[in-house]
Design a protein around this motif. Sequence first.
Motif, short mmCIF file in Angstrom:
data_model
loop_
_atom_site.label_atom_id
_atom_site.label_comp_id
_atom_site.label_asym_id
_atom_site.label_seq_id
_atom_site.Cartn_x
_atom_site.Cartn_y
_atom_site.Cartn_z
N PHE A 81 0.83 -1.20 0.00
CA PHE A 81 0.00 0.00 0.00
C PHE A 81 0.87 1.25 0.00
CE2 PHE A 81 -2.35 3.26 2.42
CZ PHE A 81 -3.40 3.46 1.55
N SER A 82 1.96 1.23 0.74
CA SER A 82 2.87 2.38 0.76
C SER A 82 3.47 2.63 -0.62
CB SER A 82 3.99 2.16 1.76
OG SER A 82 3.48 1.98 3.04
N LEU A 83 3.89 1.56 -1.29
CA LEU A 83 4.40 1.71 -2.65
C LEU A 83 3.34 2.27 -3.59
CD1 LEU A 83 6.57 -1.48 -3.17
CD2 LEU A 83 7.30 0.87 -3.47
N ASP A 109 13.14 12.96 -11.91
CA ASP A 109 14.52 12.56 -12.17
C ASP A 109 15.47 12.80 -10.99
OD1 ASP A 109 13.82 11.78 -14.69
OD2 ASP A 109 14.43 13.65 -15.64
N GLY A 110 15.07 13.57 -10.05
CA GLY A 110 15.97 13.91 -8.96
C GLY A 110 15.24 13.94 -7.62
N TRP A 111 15.73 14.73 -6.74
CA TRP A 111 15.17 14.93 -5.40
C TRP A 111 15.14 13.64 -4.59
CZ3 TRP A 111 10.77 18.99 -4.88
CH2 TRP A 111 11.11 20.14 -5.58
N TRP A 112 16.08 12.74 -4.85
CA TRP A 112 16.10 11.46 -4.15
C TRP A 112 16.29 11.61 -2.64
CZ3 TRP A 112 13.85 7.79 -6.53
CH2 TRP A 112 13.86 7.77 -7.91
N PRO A 113 17.06 12.60 -2.16
CA PRO A 113 17.17 12.74 -0.70
C PRO A 113 15.84 13.09 -0.02
CG PRO A 113 18.99 13.87 -1.77
CD PRO A 113 18.04 13.45 -2.86
N LEU A 114 14.87 13.55 -0.78
CA LEU A 114 13.54 13.82 -0.22
C LEU A 114 12.56 12.69 -0.50
CD1 LEU A 114 13.14 17.59 -1.10
CD2 LEU A 114 13.72 16.59 1.10
N LYS A 115 12.68 12.07 -1.68
CA LYS A 115 11.71 11.03 -2.06
C LYS A 115 11.89 9.74 -1.27
CE LYS A 115 12.31 11.12 -6.55
NZ LYS A 115 12.13 10.95 -8.00
N ILE A 116 13.11 9.31 -1.04
CA ILE A 116 13.34 8.05 -0.32
C ILE A 116 12.88 8.16 1.13
CG2 ILE A 116 15.10 6.40 0.44
CD1 ILE A 116 14.44 6.23 -2.55
N PRO A 117 13.23 9.22 1.87
CA PRO A 117 12.68 9.33 3.24
C PRO A 117 11.16 9.44 3.25
CG PRO A 117 14.56 10.75 3.03
CD PRO A 117 14.26 10.24 1.66
N PHE A 118 10.58 10.09 2.24
CA PHE A 118 9.13 10.18 2.16
C PHE A 118 8.51 8.79 1.99
CE2 PHE A 118 5.28 10.69 -0.52
CZ PHE A 118 4.48 11.31 0.44
N LEU A 119 9.12 7.97 1.15
CA LEU A 119 8.63 6.61 0.96
C LEU A 119 8.77 5.80 2.25
CD1 LEU A 119 7.56 4.31 -0.77
CD2 LEU A 119 9.90 3.93 -1.57
N LEU A 120 9.88 5.95 2.94
CA LEU A 120 10.05 5.24 4.21
C LEU A 120 9.06 5.73 5.26
CD1 LEU A 120 13.95 5.05 4.35
CD2 LEU A 120 12.32 3.27 3.67
N LEU A 121 8.75 7.01 5.23
CA LEU A 121 7.74 7.56 6.14
C LEU A 121 6.37 6.97 5.82
CD1 LEU A 121 7.16 9.72 8.36
CD2 LEU A 121 6.62 11.26 6.49
N LEU A 122 6.06 6.80 4.55
CA LEU A 122 4.79 6.16 4.17
C LEU A 122 4.73 4.72 4.67
CD1 LEU A 122 4.23 7.39 0.51
CD2 LEU A 122 2.86 7.95 2.51
N VAL A 123 5.85 4.00 4.58
CA VAL A 123 5.87 2.62 5.06
C VAL A 123 5.62 2.58 6.56
CG1 VAL A 123 7.34 0.59 5.38
CG2 VAL A 123 7.35 1.77 3.19
N VAL A 124 6.28 3.44 7.30
CA VAL A 124 6.08 3.47 8.75
C VAL A 124 4.66 3.90 9.09
CG1 VAL A 124 6.79 4.65 10.88
CG2 VAL A 124 8.51 3.83 9.28
#
Length: 134
Positions: A81-83, A109-124
Amino acid sequence: CCTALACSCCVGLSCQCLGYGMTVTKSIATRVVYTITFLSLSILAWVMSFYAYDVLSWIPYINNSCEETTCGTFTVYRISFSLFVYHMLLSLFLIGVSNTKDIRAKLNDGWWPLKIPFLLLLVVAAFFIPNIFF
């Protein structure tokens, strides 16, 4: 010591030669990162389907809603669901982007330092959704 130094030089040179032979554009790198992210969370969901109760039983809120027989299934649902939410938000934000010169294309194409923590926040955050939702 000399062997390690020689190996590191050989690895460095082979990677450099591979870089010259294969041009990696930003678009290809973005696809690779999305693929690695998706595969990593899919593998995590698969592993957690077996060990979720052992890993999550010490968290008080989750322990109340996680039974040994269903905890793995609900963990897979939460990660999936998070994905889904992550990719749905990105796709909604990127509607109408026609080329890479658009400002919103830089989010894809970018902003990975913001997108990856956002995805991890969604998982939590998905673990705090009641089981009845899934």
